[in-house]
Design an enzyme around this catalytic site. Sequence first.
Site, PDB file in Angstrom:
ATOM      1  CG  ASN A  21      36.992  50.188  62.803  1.00 31.86           C
ATOM      2  OD1 ASN A  21      35.824  49.872  62.601  1.00 31.86           O
ATOM      3  ND2 ASN A  21      37.984  49.316  62.755  1.00 31.86           N
ATOM      4  CG  PHE A  50      33.535  44.783  51.737  1.00 36.07           C
ATOM      5  CD1 PHE A  50      33.246  43.469  51.425  1.00 36.07           C
ATOM      6  CD2 PHE A  50      32.505  45.713  51.757  1.00 36.07           C
ATOM      7  CE1 PHE A  50      31.956  43.081  51.123  1.00 36.07           C
ATOM      8  CE2 PHE A  50      31.204  45.330  51.463  1.00 36.07           C
ATOM      9  CZ  PHE A  50      30.932  44.018  51.148  1.00 36.07           C
TER      10      PHE A  50
HETATM   11  N1  CTP Z   1      41.622  43.434  55.823  1.00 35.26           N
HETATM   12  C1  CTP Z   1      42.070  42.294  56.458  1.00 35.26           C
HETATM   13  N2  CTP Z   1      43.030  42.361  57.413  1.00 35.26           N
HETATM   14  C2  CTP Z   1      43.591  43.549  57.731  1.00 35.26           C
HETATM   15  C3  CTP Z   1      43.167  44.724  57.078  1.00 35.26           C
HETATM   16  C4  CTP Z   1      42.171  44.636  56.128  1.00 35.26           C
HETATM   17  O1  CTP Z   1      41.552  41.208  56.170  1.00 35.26           O
HETATM   18  N3  CTP Z   1      44.529  43.594  58.654  1.00 35.26           N
HETATM   19  C5  CTP Z   1      40.621  43.305  54.784  1.00 35.26           C
HETATM   20  C6  CTP Z   1      39.270  43.931  55.094  1.00 35.26           C
HETATM   21  O2  CTP Z   1      38.392  43.010  55.731  1.00 35.26           O
HETATM   22  C7  CTP Z   1      38.772  44.326  53.711  1.00 35.26           C
HETATM   23  C8  CTP Z   1      40.054  44.625  52.939  1.00 35.26           C
HETATM   24  O3  CTP Z   1      41.095  43.997  53.660  1.00 35.26           O
HETATM   25  O4  CTP Z   1      38.171  43.232  53.075  1.00 35.26           O
HETATM   26  C9  CTP Z   1      40.395  46.044  52.744  1.00 35.26           C
HETATM   27  O5  CTP Z   1      40.548  46.709  53.935  1.00 35.26           O
HETATM   28  P1  CTP Z   1      41.062  48.218  53.973  1.00 35.26           P
HETATM   29  O6  CTP Z   1      41.204  48.629  55.402  1.00 35.26           O
HETATM   30  O7  CTP Z   1      40.207  49.065  53.088  1.00 35.26           O
HETATM   31  O8  CTP Z   1      42.463  48.063  53.251  1.00 35.26           O
HETATM   32  P2  CTP Z   1      43.898  48.088  53.784  1.00 35.26           P
HETATM   33  O9  CTP Z   1      44.618  46.935  53.180  1.00 35.26           O
HETATM   34  O10 CTP Z   1      43.912  48.160  55.265  1.00 35.26           O
HETATM   35  O11 CTP Z   1      44.465  49.412  53.119  1.00 35.26           O
HETATM   36  P3  CTP Z   1      44.338  50.938  53.591  1.00 35.26           P
HETATM   37  O12 CTP Z   1      43.867  50.936  55.030  1.00 35.26           O
HETATM   38  O13 CTP Z   1      45.724  51.447  53.402  1.00 35.26           O
HETATM   39  O14 CTP Z   1      43.360  51.573  52.659  1.00 35.26           O
END
Ligand code: CTP
Length: 411
Positions: free
Chosen positions: A211, A324
């Site tokens: 990404n 975040f």
């Molecule tokens: N995060 C994580 N591990 C993952 C996905 C996300 O630790 N596999 C953490 C990111 O580092 C961030 C937070 O979760 O602190 C939110 O990530 P985000 O991608 O916004 O949330 P998701 O849980 O993936 O939800 P969505 O993509 O459905 O918005």
Amino acid sequence: MSSLSQKRIIVGVTGGIAAYKSPDLVRRLRDAGATVRVVMTANAEQFITPLTLQAVSDHSVHRSNLLDADAESAMSHIQLARWADAVLIAPATADFIARMAHGLADDLLSTLCLATEARVAVAPSMNQRMWQHAATRENVAVLAKRGVSVFGPASGSQACGETGPGRMPEPTELVESLSALFGSQALGGVKVLVTAGPTQEAIDPVRNITNRSSGKMGYAVARAAAEAGADVVLVSGPTHVPYPEKVRVIPVISALHMHQAVMTEVANTDIFIGVAAVADYRPAEFHQQKIKKTNDQLTIKLVKNPDILTAVAKSVKPPFTVGFAAETENLEAHAREKLMRKGIDMIAANRVGDADVGLESDENELLILDRMDTKRLPRSSKRQLARNLIEEIATRYCAKSTSKNIRRAHR
Ligand code: CTP
């Protein structure tokens, strides 16, 4: 220990009568444990000699000429800008403040002010009418809005015979203000684990899914935590950002890799800050050989990655956990839902998808949410925003640790 201990300070001296106080300022900063390098403008040399400042700083003085090949080969203006933890311009004349406000870069000191990511402070020194002039007021307001700290001026009798505001504060006061800028080392001795950057999920030996995260925000958070006195470990996906100083970096590639590194470190962590844009899914299988372009369509099956943040929040002895949330819409509602669903202490949410803030940009703005409240950290450089965020985290972490200790004492 002074918060200036081992800090690297550039003292910028511009052409005002208060330049006679600059050697005393340099001496006192060094007494507080700082390493000091002095940069003088050409006009400053009309008030005080480089030799004096060289003697008190114990380093050769950087003079105004930006195009001096010898000086540049010893330490270029960019190296100097990166070297500094803070730049303090004392005295700062009305002219220099105006040049800073307009982003001029026609000598070494003004160029440094543009090139540095360090904290910048000015100690204005000028005639009281000049200080009160609308032009100066507006220039100072512009600097303050950009995050430059303004120390003083003090009021009193002036070298020109007038009385009023415009005197540079005394060196002892400037040392105090600069120490305060570095904070009270709010995270002194606290162990902080940060994740940053994107992850790369391999499809075959030459292709991956990733990404647009640059890693800049996570690196700024790690750096700000180290500045606040924390022992910082940064688990970083692939980025082009230089490693922050005084931070132990564990480079990783994939989400599984990052998960493993974090879970190894977490037992030894007081605060976890998940800034990484972890890929939610990875290819179900890794093709050992490069996939050939044989069919018109190609389907890649993806499987879910572990959620690192949730895993940390659910670990045996969870640290104070901060997440975040990067969102393209309904920022606050989505962030609050994530805070609750992931069982974390705090979440910092930002809007992504706009070209000028967020993932790849140098600027950002954040909405921070905890179980009780929502607070907005206004748009600024990722460096400044990270410092503000670390202050907010430190306050909540200390409050939570104190209430835990009180509960333990009552048992
Ligand atoms: N995060 C994580 N591990 C993952 C996905 C996300 O630790 N596999 C953490 C990111 O580092 C961030 C937070 O979760 O602190 C939110 O990530 P985000 O991608 O916004 O949330 P998701 O849980 O993936 O939800 P969505 O993509 O459905 O918005």
